[in-house]
Design a protein around this motif. Structure first.
Motif, PDB file in Angstrom:
ATOM      1  N   GLU A  86       0.629  -0.933  -0.164  1.00 17.89           N
ATOM      2  CA  GLU A  86       0.041   0.288   0.046  1.00 17.89           C
ATOM      3  C   GLU A  86       0.919   0.886   0.553  1.00 17.89           C
ATOM      4  OE1 GLU A  86      -3.257   0.436   0.055  1.00 17.89           O
ATOM      5  OE2 GLU A  86      -4.013  -2.320  -0.011  1.00 17.89           O
TER       6      GLU A  86
ATOM      7  N   ILE B  95       2.688   2.194   2.390  1.00 24.37           N
ATOM      8  CA  ILE B  95       2.710   3.248   3.774  1.00 24.37           C
ATOM      9  C   ILE B  95       3.681   2.317   4.336  1.00 24.37           C
ATOM     10  CG2 ILE B  95       1.603   2.763   6.053  1.00 24.37           C
ATOM     11  CD1 ILE B  95      -0.915   2.233   4.877  1.00 24.37           C
TER      12      ILE B  95
ATOM     13  N   HIS C  48       1.594   8.340   7.439  1.00 18.54           N
ATOM     14  CA  HIS C  48       0.766   9.226   8.677  1.00 18.54           C
ATOM     15  C   HIS C  48      -0.643   7.808   8.153  1.00 18.54           C
ATOM     16  CE1 HIS C  48       0.608  11.062   4.153  1.00 18.54           C
ATOM     17  NE2 HIS C  48      -0.945  11.905   4.886  1.00 18.54           N
ATOM     18  N   ARG C  49      -0.727   7.337   6.658  1.00 19.41           N
ATOM     19  CA  ARG C  49      -1.562   7.074   6.215  1.00 19.41           C
ATOM     20  C   ARG C  49      -2.293   5.434   7.232  1.00 19.41           C
ATOM     21  NH1 ARG C  49      -0.927   5.576   0.101  1.00 19.41           N
ATOM     22  NH2 ARG C  49       1.528   5.224   1.051  1.00 19.41           N
TER      23      ARG C  49
ATOM     24  N   THR D  16      -2.699   4.752  10.142  1.00 23.61           N
ATOM     25  CA  THR D  16      -3.531   5.024  10.545  1.00 23.61           C
ATOM     26  C   THR D  16      -4.765   4.759  10.443  1.00 23.61           C
ATOM     27  OG1 THR D  16      -2.536   6.174  12.576  1.00 23.61           O
ATOM     28  CG2 THR D  16      -4.972   6.695  12.438  1.00 23.61           C
ATOM     29  N   ASN D  17      -5.182   5.449   9.659  1.00 24.52           N
ATOM     30  CA  ASN D  17      -6.068   4.639   8.268  1.00 24.52           C
ATOM     31  C   ASN D  17      -6.384   3.241   7.825  1.00 24.52           C
ATOM     32  OD1 ASN D  17      -7.158   7.646   8.089  1.00 24.52           O
ATOM     33  ND2 ASN D  17      -5.941   7.859   6.550  1.00 24.52           N
ATOM     34  N   LEU D  18      -4.987   2.718   7.401  1.00 24.33           N
ATOM     35  CA  LEU D  18      -5.255   1.051   7.210  1.00 24.33           C
ATOM     36  C   LEU D  18      -5.881   0.207   9.277  1.00 24.33           C
ATOM     37  CD1 LEU D  18      -5.033  -0.857   5.153  1.00 24.33           C
ATOM     38  CD2 LEU D  18      -2.454  -1.032   5.777  1.00 24.33           C
TER      39      LEU D  18
ATOM     40  N   SER E 266      -7.634   1.659  10.811  1.00 22.48           N
ATOM     41  CA  SER E 266      -8.947   1.307  10.979  1.00 22.48           C
ATOM     42  C   SER E 266      -9.367   0.422  10.301  1.00 22.48           C
ATOM     43  CB  SER E 266      -9.393   3.237  10.808  1.00 22.48           C
ATOM     44  OG  SER E 266      -8.537   3.561  11.481  1.00 22.48           O
ATOM     45  N   LEU E 267      -9.573   0.645   8.423  1.00 28.06           N
ATOM     46  CA  LEU E 267      -9.922  -0.348   8.005  1.00 28.06           C
ATOM     47  C   LEU E 267     -10.452  -1.906   8.344  1.00 28.06           C
ATOM     48  CD1 LEU E 267      -8.972   0.932   4.245  1.00 28.06           C
ATOM     49  CD2 LEU E 267     -11.236   1.226   5.347  1.00 28.06           C
TER      50      LEU E 267
ATOM     51  N   GLU F 227      -9.639  -2.967  11.316  1.00 21.76           N
ATOM     52  CA  GLU F 227     -10.611  -2.919  12.971  1.00 21.76           C
ATOM     53  C   GLU F 227     -12.315  -2.999  12.077  1.00 21.76           C
ATOM     54  OE1 GLU F 227      -9.510   0.645  14.948  1.00 21.76           O
ATOM     55  OE2 GLU F 227      -8.073  -0.002  16.081  1.00 21.76           O
ATOM     56  N   GLU F 228     -12.127  -3.232  11.260  1.00 22.91           N
ATOM     57  CA  GLU F 228     -13.907  -3.317  11.338  1.00 22.91           C
ATOM     58  C   GLU F 228     -14.285  -4.466  10.209  1.00 22.91           C
ATOM     59  OE1 GLU F 228     -15.109  -0.686   7.915  1.00 22.91           O
ATOM     60  OE2 GLU F 228     -15.179   1.197   9.084  1.00 22.91           O
TER      61      GLU F 228
ATOM     62  N   TYR G 153     -10.698  -8.491   6.482  1.00 24.47           N
ATOM     63  CA  TYR G 153      -9.330  -7.382   5.680  1.00 24.47           C
ATOM     64  C   TYR G 153      -8.574  -8.212   4.026  1.00 24.47           C
ATOM     65  CZ  TYR G 153      -7.110  -3.347   3.900  1.00 24.47           C
ATOM     66  OH  TYR G 153      -7.148  -2.535   3.346  1.00 24.47           O
TER      67      TYR G 153
END
Length: 289
Positions: free
Chosen positions: A126, A128, A140-141, A143-145, A147-148, A150-151, A157
Motif C-alpha cells: 500500500e 505505507i 501517516h496513512r 492509521t487509516n489502514l 481503521s479499515l 478494525e472494521e 480484510y
C-alpha cells in the motif's frame, strides 16, 4: 530453516547447532501434511534430521506411528517485545516503529508471526511502509489502514479484495474438505457449476491469493483458520444440505480416493447417524488392516 526457526519462538533452542548439524537437515512447515508415501521415503534414510512445525488443530495421525526419536516443543505465542525484535531483525535494524504501531500489530497478530508478515507485506504494497534516508518507516496513512482492518478481522480484510467468483468457489470448496485431489474436484463439475478448465483456473487463483497450496499430490488450505473462515461463510443448515449432497455423489462414484474417510466426514456433518456409523466403521476397519 530460518523461517521455521523464527516461528519456533523457543528461547532455549540452539539455532547454531541446528544450522551446523553434521547430517542433512530436512526443514518442513506444516509437517502434519506429509503423506504416508513421503514418510516412507524420508524414513528410509537414517542420516537425516527432520525439523519442522505442525498445527495442533489439524489431524496428524502419523505422529503416533513414527518409530523415530522425537522431541516435541509447544510453541508459545510471541509477545510485543518479541514481535519488535523480529521486525527489527527482518529489516536489519533499519526500521523506525513507534509504540502505537507496534501495539496495533501485536493486537492483530495475537502472537502469530505469519500475521505479522502478512501485515508488513500489506503495508509495503500500500506504500505505507517505505524506505527513506536509509531507514524503513511508516507514513501517516498507517492509521487509516488500521481503521479499515478494525472494521473486520485481519482475515476478513485479507480476503475483502478477492473476486466474488473466487470467493464463491472457495466457499464451496471448503465444504468439500480441508485437502483434496484435483481429480476429486473434477468429478464435482455439477456441484460447482463449472467446467474442469474453469476449476483449474480458479485453483490457480486460489494459490496466487494464498488461500490454498499444492502439497505433493494434494491441494490443501493454507491453514485451518482460512479453511474455517470460508467454511463458515455458508450457514449451518445449508452446510448440512451440501454435505449430504456431496456424500450421496461420492457413494455413486467408483474409484474415489479415500472413499471411507470422505463419506464418514460428510455424513458426520449431517443428521444421518446410520450412514455416519456405517462409513465410520468402514474407515476404522480400513485403518487397522
Amino acid at each position: 530453516i530460518d523461517l521455521i526457526l523464527d516461528e519456533m519462538n523457543e528461547k532455549n533452542l540452539n539455532r547454531e547447532n541446528i544450522l551446523n548439524y553434521p547430517l542433512p537437515v530436512l526443514a518442513v512447515k506444516n509437517i502434519q501434511r506429509i503423506d504416508e508415501t513421503s514418510w516412507k521415503i524420508i524414513l528410509s534414510r537414517k542420516d537425516v534430521l527432520i525439523f519442522g512445525t505442525y498445527d495442533s488443530d489439524e489431524n496428524f495421525p502419523s505422529i503416533k506411528h513414527l518409530e523415530i526419536e522425537m522431541d516435541l516443543i509447544e510453541v508459545p505465542e510471541f509477545n510485543e517485545d518479541e514481535i519488535k525484535i523480529f521486525i527489527e531483525k527482518s529489516f536489519n535494524n533499519k526500521i523506525e516503529i513507534d509504540d502505537n504501531i507496534l501495539k496495533k500489530l501485536a493486537e492483530y497478530a495475537q502472537g502469530n508471526l505469519s500475521v505479522i508478515r502478512y501485515l508488513l507485506n500489506l503495508l509495503y504494497k500500500e506504500g505505507i511502509l517505505n524506505y527513506k534516508n536509509e531507514k524503513w518507516g511508516f507514513d501517516h496513512r498507517v492509521t487509516n489502514l488500521f481503521s479499515l482492518i478494525e472494521e473486520k478481522s485481519v482475515i476478513d480484510y485479507k480476503f475483502s479484495k478477492v473476486s466474488k467468483e473466487l470467493k464463491s468457489f472457495i466457499k464451496e470448496l471448503a465444504i468439500l474438505g480441508f485437502s483434496f485431489h484435483f481429480d476429486e474436484i473434477s468429478k464435482f463439475e455439477t456441484y460447482f457449476g463449472k467446467k474442469t478448465s474453469k476449476l483449474r483456473k480458479l485453483i490457480k487463483e486460489s494459490i496466487e491469493n494464498e488461500i490454498i497450496q499444492k502439497s505433493k499430490k494434494n491441494y490443501v488450505f493454507l491453514n485451518k483458520q482460512i479453511h474455517d473462515y470460508f467454511y463458515k461463510l455458508t450457514k449451518e443448515d445449508e452446510r448440512e444440505k451440501k454435505h449430504l449432497r456431496i456424500a450421496k455423489t461420492i457413494e455413486r462414484l467408483k474409484g474415489f480416493t479415500n472413499k471411507f474417510q470422505a463419506l464418514f466426514y460428510h455424513y458426520s456433518n449431517t443428521k444421518n447417524y446410520l450412514k455416519t456409523y456405517i462409513w465410520g466403521n468402514g474407515l476404522l476397519t480400513e485403518l487397522i488392516k
